[in-house]
Design a protein around this motif. Sequence first.
Motif, PDB file in Angstrom:
ATOM      1  N   SER A  21       9.594 -11.171   0.688  1.00  0.00           N
ATOM      2  CA  SER A  21       8.334 -11.734   1.174  1.00  0.00           C
ATOM      3  C   SER A  21       8.213 -11.507   2.667  1.00  0.00           C
ATOM      4  O   SER A  21       9.221 -11.456   3.386  1.00  0.00           O
ATOM      5  CB  SER A  21       8.268 -13.230   0.869  1.00  0.00           C
ATOM      6  N   CYS A  22       6.984 -11.386   3.116  1.00  0.00           N
ATOM      7  CA  CYS A  22       6.718 -11.154   4.537  1.00  0.00           C
ATOM      8  C   CYS A  22       5.442 -11.898   4.912  1.00  0.00           C
ATOM      9  O   CYS A  22       4.417 -11.784   4.223  1.00  0.00           O
ATOM     10  CB  CYS A  22       6.566  -9.671   4.801  1.00  0.00           C
ATOM     11  N   ALA A  23       5.519 -12.644   5.998  1.00  0.00           N
ATOM     12  CA  ALA A  23       4.363 -13.395   6.476  1.00  0.00           C
ATOM     13  C   ALA A  23       4.070 -12.998   7.916  1.00  0.00           C
ATOM     14  O   ALA A  23       4.988 -12.912   8.739  1.00  0.00           O
ATOM     15  CB  ALA A  23       4.623 -14.891   6.377  1.00  0.00           C
ATOM     16  N   ARG A  71      -0.317  -8.279  -2.026  1.00  0.00           N
ATOM     17  CA  ARG A  71      -0.749  -8.737  -0.709  1.00  0.00           C
ATOM     18  C   ARG A  71      -1.780  -9.835  -0.862  1.00  0.00           C
ATOM     19  O   ARG A  71      -2.667  -9.774  -1.711  1.00  0.00           O
ATOM     20  CB  ARG A  71      -1.344  -7.573   0.090  1.00  0.00           C
ATOM     21  N   LYS A  75      -3.868 -15.097   3.440  1.00  0.00           N
ATOM     22  CA  LYS A  75      -2.674 -15.688   4.057  1.00  0.00           C
ATOM     23  C   LYS A  75      -1.909 -14.692   4.925  1.00  0.00           C
ATOM     24  O   LYS A  75      -0.929 -15.066   5.572  1.00  0.00           O
ATOM     25  CB  LYS A  75      -1.744 -16.244   2.980  1.00  0.00           C
ATOM     26  N   THR A  77       0.047 -12.256   3.962  1.00  0.00           N
ATOM     27  CA  THR A  77       1.398 -12.119   3.432  1.00  0.00           C
ATOM     28  C   THR A  77       1.455 -10.914   2.501  1.00  0.00           C
ATOM     29  O   THR A  77       0.438 -10.479   1.953  1.00  0.00           O
ATOM     30  CB  THR A  77       1.848 -13.357   2.655  1.00  0.00           C
ATOM     31  N   SER A  79       4.341  -9.251  -0.493  1.00  0.00           N
ATOM     32  CA  SER A  79       5.609  -9.401  -1.193  1.00  0.00           C
ATOM     33  C   SER A  79       5.931  -8.124  -1.964  1.00  0.00           C
ATOM     34  O   SER A  79       5.030  -7.325  -2.254  1.00  0.00           O
ATOM     35  CB  SER A  79       5.575 -10.594  -2.146  1.00  0.00           C
TER      36      SER A  79
END
Length: 120
Positions: A21-23, A71, A75, A77, A79
């Motif tokens: 995950s990436c935010a 995506r 948000k 984000t 994943s």
Amino acid sequence: QVQLMESGGGLVQAGGSLTLSCAASGTMFSINAMGWYRQAPGKQRELAAVAISGGSPNYADSVKGRFTISRDGAKNTVSLQMNSLKPEDTAVYYCHMAGLGAAYKYIEVWGQGTLVTVSS
């Protein structure tokens, strides 16, 4: 300043699954793409998967059918669901984002990387 925070790496046996995950934090005027690159030991960084705004996701041939990128535009984000992992998937995975920053200039941002190790 825009930053990317990754999570989800680790050790998994061959055939197993992991989700990265990436935010993104900070101000972006617009995001053109968010994706994942990877760099295996002794090799160059390569694209694994990318989600392009208004387009279809792109995958490296080596991960097609096994990895799925998702995506959330609201948000900011992204994943990466990784299934049927192979030892050759072992690498540091980097989140990447490209778009227009707060000053309406094109920018690219990289995460710090998260290690994925697949044991045989």
